[in-house]
Design a protein around this motif. Structure first.
Motif, PDB file in Angstrom:
ATOM      1  N   THR A 167       0.846  -1.194   0.000  1.00  0.00           N
ATOM      2  CA  THR A 167       0.000   0.000   0.000  1.00  0.00           C
ATOM      3  C   THR A 167       0.883   1.246   0.000  1.00  0.00           C
ATOM      4  O   THR A 167       1.458   1.621   1.022  1.00  0.00           O
ATOM      5  N   ALA A 170       0.728   4.626   2.630  1.00  0.00           N
ATOM      6  CA  ALA A 170      -0.247   4.422   3.703  1.00  0.00           C
ATOM      7  C   ALA A 170       0.181   5.115   4.991  1.00  0.00           C
ATOM      8  O   ALA A 170      -0.655   5.525   5.792  1.00  0.00           O
ATOM      9  N   CYS A 176      -8.159   5.773   3.017  1.00  0.00           N
ATOM     10  CA  CYS A 176      -7.837   4.643   2.155  1.00  0.00           C
ATOM     11  C   CYS A 176      -9.133   4.152   1.507  1.00  0.00           C
ATOM     12  O   CYS A 176     -10.136   3.961   2.202  1.00  0.00           O
TER      13      CYS A 176
END
Length: 399
Positions: A167, A170, A176
């Protein structure tokens, strides 16, 4: 196909160039050229502030066709002009790419008016950053096998539980967008939903950096333990449709910016090859010419696709683009080390085992580009999409 720049576009170019010259100064000038693939950790505070500077200037969201969200209106050719000018001055790598180029087009296509009104203005102002919650351990290129699940609680909110991996950003993101299984017992593409999850949920959202070959940690593992989400985009159970629409947006104007960056990398490799004498090797010279020709082809293909000339192959155009640049960038990375000789494999003279190692740009290019044919959809997946959706070949039987 007609894809040229008219007088209005050139006026827009002068405006963009002037703005960049006036604002890419001081701390922002120091961050120029930093924050690209393999170096997304560099200049973090300056690049986050740069997002707000871009937002204040009205340069975020040029491709958004709706009024009232804080972005300036621009035609497709003007979006290309901005991408070219931004890359030309090596402006800082964008922190807001995922929100601007992935989330925003998805909300414009599938979101509600309320969702667009809530989430687009902060992206346009450069205030809220996003990350993408797709891949999982065991569900990367085969995204349909994901296991992250979400269920309604007593208050009607979604509670998300599961793990995402690779990800990007992040550790910096405020939000998200998460593809999760919201129908218990569902399989493959069915029963998925596209949820918007706030990252600031201590004890419910945990981010763990992943150390890469380059020694940096742009990617992360994200663990959700009953994380709260209140927004689902496109309706419950329609997550696969929304997720695939988002992936098509990923191959838009931003690919031209990427290619301009590739052009600068190629020039650097040629300069090195000339300085080391490697360019006198006919095999190396042939590789350089091929890489140059392929890069020009990628640009023409991108312009052709943006100009609406892909015809019946439009469904596979994003996959063709990914196949073209992934392999090309890997070959460039290999050539970058070849033209330097054995010294390319040697680190700094003052490096010690107890200190983090520093790579130069071409070493980082080589190592990071090893993943180019995997992330964003592996080459195998792209070829399957082309085979099934463009050529009409039989679908692969599921085991």
């Amino acid at each position: 196909m007609e894809f040229g720049f008219g007088d209005a576009d050139e006026a827009f170019r002068r405006e963009a160039r002037q703005w960049l010259e006036e604002h890419l100064v001081g701390r922002f000038a120091a961050a120029a050229g930093r924050g690209g693939p393999g170096s997304e950790h560099e200049g973090a505070p300056e690049r986050r502030a740069w997002e707000r500077e871009l937002g204040f200037g009205g340069w975020i969201g040029l491709g958004w066709d709706r009024d009232g969200y804080g972005n300036r209106v621009a035609t497709l050719t003007q979006q290309v002009v901005w991408a070219e000018e931004y890359a030309r001055v090596r402006a800082p790598g964008r922190y807001g790419h995922i929100g601007e180029n992935l989330l925003a087009p998805t909300l414009l296509a599938y979101g509600s008016d309320e969702q667009r009104g809530r989430f687009l203005p902060p992206v346009a102002r450069g205030e809220e950053l996003w990350c993408q919650g797709y891949s999982e351990p065991g569900a990367g290129s085969d995204l349909a096998s994901l296991r992250t699940a979400a269920a309604r609680d007593g208050d009607g909110r979604w509670r998300v539980t599961g793990q995402k991996v690779w990800t990007s950003l992040a550790h910096e993101a405020d939000w998200c967008f998460v593809l999760a299984r919201t129908q218990a017992g569902s399989r493959r593409h069915h029963g998925l939903s596209f949820l918007l999850v706030p990252m600031d949920q201590p004890g419910r959202v945990e981010v763990r950096p992943i150390r890469q070959l380059t020694g940096t940690s742009e990617f992360n593992e994200v663990f959700f333990d009953g994380a709260v989400a209140e927004d689902v985009v496109g309706g419950e159970g329609n997550g696969w449709r929304v997720a695939m629409g988002l992936l098509a947006f990923e191959r838009g104007v931003s690919t031209l910016t990427q290619q301009i960056g590739f052009q600068e990398e190629l020039r650097a490799v040629v300069r090195t090859a000339d300085a080391t004498g490697a360019l006198r090797d006919p095999v190396v010279a042939d590789q350089v010419v091929r890489l140059w020709a392929e890069l020009r082809t990628m640009r023409w293909n991108a312009l052709r696709t943006l100009g609406g000339a892909a015809g019946d192959g439009a469904a596979g155009a994003p996959s063709v683009a990914k196949l073209l640049w992934g392999g090309w960038h890997q070959r460039l990375g290999a050539l970058a080390l070849r033209v330097r000789g054995a010294g390319a494999a040697v680190g700094p003279a003052d490096w010690t085992p107890d200190a983090p190692y520093e790579l130069d740009e071409q070493q980082r290019l080589f190592l990071f580009s090893r993943a180019d044919t995997v992330y964003g959809g592996s080459d195998e997946i792209q070829r399957t999409i082309i085979a099934e959706r463009v050529l009409g070949l039989p679908k692969e039987a599921l085991s």
